[in-house]
Design a protein around this motif. Structure first.
Motif, PDB file in Angstrom:
ATOM      1  N   GLY A  25      10.480   3.093   9.037  1.00  0.00           N
ATOM      2  CA  GLY A  25       9.976   1.654   8.780  1.00  0.00           C
ATOM      3  C   GLY A  25       9.315   1.455   7.193  1.00  0.00           C
ATOM      4  N   ILE A  26       9.483   2.479   6.540  1.00  0.00           N
ATOM      5  CA  ILE A  26       8.755   2.215   5.252  1.00  0.00           C
ATOM      6  C   ILE A  26       9.958   2.844   4.268  1.00  0.00           C
ATOM      7  N   THR A  27      10.353   4.050   4.293  1.00  0.00           N
ATOM      8  CA  THR A  27      11.264   4.553   3.442  1.00  0.00           C
ATOM      9  C   THR A  27      12.703   4.470   4.088  1.00  0.00           C
ATOM     10  N   ASP A  28      12.847   4.258   5.429  1.00  0.00           N
ATOM     11  CA  ASP A  28      13.990   4.329   6.086  1.00  0.00           C
ATOM     12  C   ASP A  28      13.795   3.020   7.095  1.00  0.00           C
ATOM     13  N   GLY A  83     -10.057   3.924   4.342  1.00  0.00           N
ATOM     14  CA  GLY A  83     -10.435   2.901   3.581  1.00  0.00           C
ATOM     15  C   GLY A  83     -10.416   3.054   2.214  1.00  0.00           C
ATOM     16  N   ALA A  84     -10.460   2.013   1.427  1.00  0.00           N
ATOM     17  CA  ALA A  84     -10.326   2.016  -0.006  1.00  0.00           C
ATOM     18  C   ALA A  84     -11.331   2.655  -0.702  1.00  0.00           C
ATOM     19  N   GLU A  85     -12.513   2.724  -0.121  1.00  0.00           N
ATOM     20  CA  GLU A  85     -13.705   3.394  -0.728  1.00  0.00           C
ATOM     21  C   GLU A  85     -13.928   4.782  -0.343  1.00  0.00           C
ATOM     22  N   ASN A 103       0.948  -1.397  -0.044  1.00  0.00           N
ATOM     23  CA  ASN A 103       0.047   0.060   0.006  1.00  0.00           C
ATOM     24  C   ASN A 103       0.769   1.311  -0.004  1.00  0.00           C
ATOM     25  N   TYR A 104       2.313   1.161  -0.034  1.00  0.00           N
ATOM     26  CA  TYR A 104       3.194   2.501   0.225  1.00  0.00           C
ATOM     27  C   TYR A 104       3.968   2.342  -1.036  1.00  0.00           C
ATOM     28  N   PRO A 105       3.707   3.128  -2.087  1.00  0.00           N
ATOM     29  CA  PRO A 105       4.465   2.953  -3.372  1.00  0.00           C
ATOM     30  C   PRO A 105       5.792   3.564  -3.124  1.00  0.00           C
ATOM     31  N   SER A 106       6.123   4.299  -2.001  1.00  0.00           N
ATOM     32  CA  SER A 106       7.587   4.644  -1.684  1.00  0.00           C
ATOM     33  C   SER A 106       8.300   3.762  -0.944  1.00  0.00           C
TER      34      SER A 106
END
Length: 337
Positions: free
Chosen positions: A114-117, A263-265, A48-51
Motif C-alpha cells: 500500500g506504499i511501495t506496492d 511521534g515527531a518529537e 510521511n513515507y519518502p519511499s
C-alpha cells in the motif's frame, strides 16, 4: 476491477476502474474480502513515507482468498483464505531475512504493501507468495482484517517487551493499536491499565480487559501508575511522544517502555532513571510472516478481534478524509461482496 487510488501526495482518494492484474513469478492474485483503514494511510496522504510510489492503492490490513497462482508458485492453493500485511517483500539474503525476521531486512529498500506496492483498497491485489498467511478457522475475515497490522503490532511488541501472566501492562491510547494491546495483554494474563486523555473510552476499555483506567485530564499518568504498583510494561500506541514522556516515571524497576506509536518529537529519558531502576526503552515494528501466523493463532484461540465498522469502497474516500482531519473514531474496514 474497482479500486481506490491516491494519485498524488495530499490529494483525496479516488475510486476508479483498472485492469485486474495478473500474478508474475513468485506472486499470487488475492481476491480481497476486506481491508482495514489504518492511520498509516493518513501518513501516506501527509507525505510521511519518502519511499511511497504514486499513484498507489493504499491498504495493508488485508483479508482475502487466493484467486490465482503465478509461475513457479505452489502454495497457498487457490481458494485458501489468507491475510496480507504491512511488509510486502524482502531481499531474502541478509542475516535478518534468513533468520525469519524479514521485517528488519537490511539487504534492500523495504517494500511496504500500500506504499511501495499496491495494497488492498481494491477488489484484487498482487502479493508475494511467502508474505501472506492462511487464516485460522473461525476468524471472521472482516473483523479480522485489522489484525494484519494493529493486531500484529500490538501482539509482537508485547511479547518482545516481556508482557506475561501477572505482569502490569499500561496501554497509552485506546485507538486501533491500543484496543488490540489491551485485548492481547489481558488474554496473556497480564493486569492491564488503560491511559487516555478523558473518560470517554473507559467503559469500552474495561469491557476489553482493562482493570484500571487513568484519565490524564484528571491525574498525572506517572503518579497514577506508581499508585497502581508501577507498570512492568508501558505501551505507547499514540502517534505522539508526549504521552510516553509523561508516563515514563510510572515504570516499575526492571520495567520496559515499548514505543509502537511514532511521534515527531524526540523522547527524553533521564539516564539516572535508566540506571537506578534498570529500565529499558524499546521500539517494535509490525512483524514478519511468522509473527502474523502467531498473532492470528493466538487471536483465534482467544476469540480476539477488534470492533470494526464495515464500509463500502465508495464510502472509503469520505472516511479517509475524516481520518486526515482527525474527526474519525473507531476502526473502519472496507468490505467487498
Amino acid at each position: 476491477m474497482r479500486t481506490a487510488v491516491l494519485t498524488e501526495q495530499g490529494k483525496p482518494l479516488e475510486v476508479v476502474e483498472r485492469e485486474t492484474p495478473a500474478p508474475g513469478p513468485g506472486e499470487i492474485l488475492v481476491k480481497v474480502t476486506a481491508c482495514g483503514m489504518c492511520f498509516s494511510e493518513v501518513g501516506l496522504v501527509h507525505g510521511n513515507y519518502p519511499s511511497a510510489r504514486f499513484p498507489t492503492v493504499p491498504g495493508h490490513e488485508i483479508s482475502g482468498v487466493v484467486a490465482e497462482l503465478g509461475p513457479g508458485v505452489e502454495w497457498p492453493a487457490p481458494g485458501t483464505p489468507v491475510g496480507g500485511q504491512w511488509i510486502y517483500g524482502s531481499c531474502g539474503r541478509c542475516d535478518q531475512c534468513v533468520r525469519g525476521d524479514q521485517i528488519l531486512c537490511t539487504g534492500a529498500p523495504r517494500r511496504v504493501t500500500g506504499i511501495t506496492d499496491d495494497g488492498g483498497y481494491a477488489e484484487y491485489y498482487i502479493a508475494r507468495a511467502g508474505f501472506v498467511t492462511p487464516l485460522p478457522d473461525g476468524l471472521d475475515p472482516v473483523a479480522a482484517a485489522p489484525l494484519m497490522c494493529a493486531g500484529i503490532t500490538a501482539f509482537n511488541g508485547l511479547r518482545h517487551a516481556g508482557a506475561a501472566a501477572g505482569s502490569r501492562v499500561a496501554v497509552l491510547g485506546t485507538g486501533g493499536v491500543g484496543e488490540m494491546a489491551i485485548r492481547f495483554a489481558a488474554a496473556m494474563g497480564a493486569r492491564v491499565a488503560a491511559v487516555s486523555r478523558s473518560r470517554r473510552a473507559e467503559d469500552e476499555t474495561r469491557r476489553r480487559g482493562a482493570e484500571h483506567y487513568v484519565a490524564t485530564d484528571e491525574q498525572d499518568a506517572a503518579e497514577a501508575l506508581r499508585s497502581w504498583g508501577g507498570a512492568d510494561v508501558i505501551v505507547n500506541t499514540t502517534p505522539s511522544t508526549a504521552p510516553a514522556q509523561a508516563a515514563l516515571g510510572g515504570l516499575a524497576p526492571d520495567g520496559t517502555l515499548l514505543v509502537l506509536g511514532v511521534g515527531a518529537e524526540n523522547l527524553a529519558v533521564p539516564p539516572g532513571a535508566l540506571v537506578m531502576n534498570r529500565v529499558r526503552v524499546m521500539g517494535s515494528p509490525s512483524g514478519s510472516p511468522h509473527d502474523l501466523r502467531d498473532t492470528l493463532a493466538f487471536a483465534a484461540a482467544h476469540g480476539i478481534v477488534p470492533d470494526v465498522t464495515p464500509v463500502t469502497l465508495d464510502e472509503a474516500p469520505g472516511v479517509l478524509t475524516t481520518m486526515v482531519e482527525g474527526r474519525h473514531h473507531g476502526r473502519s474496514v472496507i468490505t467487498f461482496g
